[in-house]
Write an enzyme that holds these catalytic residues in place. Structure first.
Site, PDB file in Angstrom:
ATOM      1  N   HIS A 365      25.232  13.687 -20.005  1.00 28.48           N
ATOM      2  CA  HIS A 365      26.372  12.873 -20.421  1.00 28.48           C
ATOM      3  C   HIS A 365      26.974  12.146 -19.224  1.00 28.48           C
ATOM      4  CE1 HIS A 365      26.633  16.706 -23.017  1.00 28.48           C
ATOM      5  NE2 HIS A 365      25.740  15.896 -23.525  1.00 28.48           N
ATOM      6  N   CYS A 678      14.144  -0.871 -25.316  1.00 25.68           N
ATOM      7  CA  CYS A 678      15.412  -0.356 -24.805  1.00 25.68           C
ATOM      8  C   CYS A 678      15.144   0.854 -23.918  1.00 25.68           C
ATOM      9  CB  CYS A 678      16.305   0.038 -25.977  1.00 25.68           C
ATOM     10  SG  CYS A 678      17.809   0.890 -25.500  1.00 25.68           S
TER      11      CYS A 678
END
Length: 751
Positions: A365, A678
């Protein structure tokens, strides 16, 4: 249990050590007095202290019983001899027949006789090895457990004294700590370069009184602090929600340790032996960290990590040294921490110049947030929290995965030149911000950016991106301690669309699991989470959550165009099931009378090889495809992208992978299905150029990469590059990278 007589002798020895420390004088003189003191107390012919002069070399710094001229001349590598073995394993080596031990090294330069007995005790602080304390005797005997314990107590005090600078003198081994230049080689979590000053997320606790004057007072201090700790843990536990099972489990472990009689008994014994309450806690913490570093068992490492955190809490109670030390955050802070969650990182905001972590992962994260903010990030910078102090100058090289702490002037100069070059490049990119990424051959590539936070959206205009190719919706779930409400999500998604100002935003539905775990969702222990219960699999098994998110997206659109894509689709059936949930959400919104999106695109992320071979009907029915390069590459090469041993072995420009991408492109083209690429490789100029030459009409990347990628595309001929790639393939090259590098060099655009 430790013999009370030994405790008394240990206290006497520490008392004499305290007196030696109080005498003052240079560091060498203190060490010389200490080894004589220990030798006489332990009734051994030899006592020696070895300290690290660098990370791999131990140096004899003081001795009683060996030749005085061998001090600072005798050195050995980590792992060499019994002393090196003690330092490497961080475990006591106790033997009655030292010459017969594997790896024994006789050192004639010390003038040592054939001493039979040997006991080496690591000098370490919080798991950080500082040196080795050695006693030797002619008599063939093993030192008793009580004698070894006494030496461990002394080693603990020596570690604290070393940390406090009690042995500073001339020479590398006796130089002052936390003052030398140190380079930490870690792993790149986010590219970029930054110079700033250290800001410790968890400031170190300093123990200034390792030796107790009165054990009874120290025992009472410890008991009061532990009582306070237990109350704090109980309060935390009562305040935790039952839905947050993971947090409750951690707090239950805290309570178990806080009430552990064996932990308390060991600390009480340490105090009885002469240590202060703080030193007793830190001694047990050091042993726990040492075991944690040696343990290969994931569960055991987690439990020892919990004990480590609890020890820190207890130390802060005893010393009164909280996280808020009163220090003022510098204007150019570089965050240094063992690890950090997304919520805590977001609290710091974009004011951070850089981030350096001891732990973390490229998909963590923290890495996601750092990439979104274009903040240089280095992970796996081992032991930096033990070396860095608030305010230290630090250089963060996210490109190389290196952090320079307290750098030399020559390093600073070279680094500032690098930053200046990057700044000039950014100025160059700013001039083409509003231009298309049109190559010399006339092909135009659509460049989009990845995002996941509202704070990312201002980058949309500044980066020159044409839209958001991937909006990670899971970040809003990860930074909270409970499930967000539909109204909250709807308001957030509406603000995202407002900020995009009419540009396309492709919202990826909740992609959790693998390395992204919600604290309030029941943990699902899996041997291989990257290939387990994650992403759309979670959404289909918990349709209520998926439906709630889809309704929030529909309401946020409020009559505007809406693009939604489902992550980790491995089979067409998963896409059809997810799309059916979307249709149900649409039907419900229609019944409720809410405005429906003007246009709808429902796409899928192609992240596994299986979907590349789906039936033709899937390619015709899906509205668009986004190739998720990070996951696709790890599954194609069977190389975990979080595993540094294997992930860098495999190249995006490998011919087999490019051929696989060619296959996917041809299928999408045949079906007339829009497709994009991506991932990290889309933001690397050379890789992006090759992907564009291969035929990808759209690339999505971090905002900071849009400028460099656009700049290179505008100066290259993609058709010519395609020819270079085909020629390398025809010649049997394993990777096209060498051929592309040569071609770019000839064009004057070598990266």
């Amino acid at each position: 249990m430790v013999d009370r007589q030994v405790e008394s002798e240990s206290r006497k020895l520490l008392g004499r050590l305290s007196a030696v420390m109080a005498e003052g004088g240079a560091g060498q003189a203190r060490l010389d007095r200490i080894v004589g003191l220990i030798a006489s107390s332990m009734k051994t012919e030899v006592c020696s202290i070895y300290l690290f002069r660098d990370a791999e070399t131990l140096e004899l710094c003081a001795t009683e019983g060996l030749k005085a001229e061998s001090v600072h001349q005798t050195r050995m590598r980590l792992g060499e001899g019994l002393v090196g073995r003690t330092a490497r394993t961080r475990q006591v080596v106790n033997t009655a027949d030292a010459p017969a031990e594997p790896g024994f090294r006789y050192m004639p330069e010390t003038g040592e006789e054939r001493y039979s007995s040997f006991c080496g005790v690591p000098i370490q602080r919080l798991g950080e090895p500082l040196g080795v304390l050695v006693v030797q005797s002619k008599a063939a005997r093993e030192f008793t457990p009580d004698e070894v314990y006494a030496l461990e107590v002394v080693a603990m005090v020596l570690a604290e004294m070393t940390e406090l600078g009690a042995f500073i003198d001339t020479g590398a081994a006796l130089s002052a700590r936390h003052q030398q230049a140190v380079m930490f080689k870690g792993t790149s979590g986010q590219e970029g370069a930054a110079e700033g000053h250290v800001w410790l997320h968890d400031p170190r606790v300093v123990v200034t009184n390792p030796i107790a004057d009165d054990p009874a007072i120290e025992l009472e201090r410890l008991r009061q602090a532990v009582d306070k700790l237990r109350v704090t843990v109980d309060e935390m536990l009562s305040g935790a929600t039952t839905a947050n099972a993971d947090q409750v489990q951690v707090l239950e472990t805290y309570r178990m340790f806080a009430n552990s009689r064996s932990w308390m008994r060991r600390m009480e014994e340490d105090i009885e032996s002469g240590l202060s309450a703080e030193a007793a806690v830190e001694k047990e913490q050091s042993l726990a960290r040492s075991r944690m570093n040696r343990s290969g068992d994931h569960y055991m490492r987690e439990r020892l990590s919990d004990l480590d955190d609890l020890s820190n809490r207890l130390l802060r109670i005893l010393t009164g040294q909280g996280r808020d030390t009163g220090a003022e955050m510098p204007d150019d802070p570089v965050l240094v921490a063992r690890n950090i969650g997304p919520g805590e990182l977001l609290e710091y905001g974009k004011k951070l110049r850089g981030i350096v972590l001891e732990e973390g992962s490229v998909g963590s994260h923290a890495a996601i947030v750092a990439r979104a903010w274009a903040i240089p990030l280095v992970i796996h910078a081992r032991n930096i929290t033990q070396e860095a102090l608030n305010g230290d100058v630090i250089l963060v090289d996210g490109d190389q995965g290196v952090a320079h702490l307290r750098p030399e002037e020559t390093v600073k100069t070279a680094f500032r030149d690098k930053i200046a070059m990057q700044a000039r490049a950014l100025e160059r990119y700013a001039s083409i911000r509003d231009l298309k990424a049109t190559a010399l051959c006339g092909s135009t590539i659509s460049l989009h950016m990845n995002a996941g936070l509202m704070a990312d959206l201002p980058s949309l205009k500044g980066s020159g991106a044409e839209g958001v190719g991937l909006f990670r919706t899971e970040l809003q779930f990860l930074i909270r301690n409970k499930m967000p409400k539909r109204a909250e999500l709807s308001a957030l998604y509406a603000r995202v669309m407002d900020a995009a100002d009419g540009k396309r935003v492709a919202f990826r539905t909740l992609d959790i699991g693998s390395d992204k775990v919600l604290s309030y969702m029941k943990p699902n222990d899996e041997p291989n989470p990257a290939m387990g219960w994650r992403a759309v699999r979670v959404g289909l098994d918990k349709p209520g959550v998926l439906r709630m998110q889809l309704q929030a997206l529909i309401r946020a659109a409020n009559g505007r165009p809406l693009s939604v894509m489902f992550p980790f689709i491995t089979l067409p059936a998963e896409f059809y099931a997810a799309r059916e949930e979307f249709e149900k959400a649409m039907a419900r919104e229609r019944i409720l009378g809410h405005a429906l999106p003007e246009t709808i695109e429902v796409g899928a992320m192609l992240e596994t090889p299986s979907l590349a071979y789906a039936p033709d009907c899937f390619y015709h029915e899906v509205d668009f495809l986004s190739v998720g390069g990070n996951d696709l590459k790890q599954f194609f090469f069977a190389a975990d992208r979080e595993n540094e041993r294997v992930r860098r072995r495999y190249d995006t420009l490998d011919v087999s992978f490019l051929s696989f991408l060619d296959h996917i492109l041809s299928r999408a083209k045949a079906a007339g299905t829009p497709i994009s690429f991506c991932g990290e490789d889309a933001g690397r100029p050379m890789e992006a150029l090759c992907l564009a030459a291969l035929g990808f009409p759209m690339l999505s990347m971090r905002p900071a990469s849009v400028g460099p990628v656009k700049h290179l595309i505008r100066h290259c001929n993609l058709k010519a590059l395609r020819g270079v790639i085909e020629e390398a393939r025809a010649e049997g090259a394993a990777s096209v990278r060498p051929a592309v590098t040569k071609w770019l060099t000839s064009q004057g655009w070598l990266m």
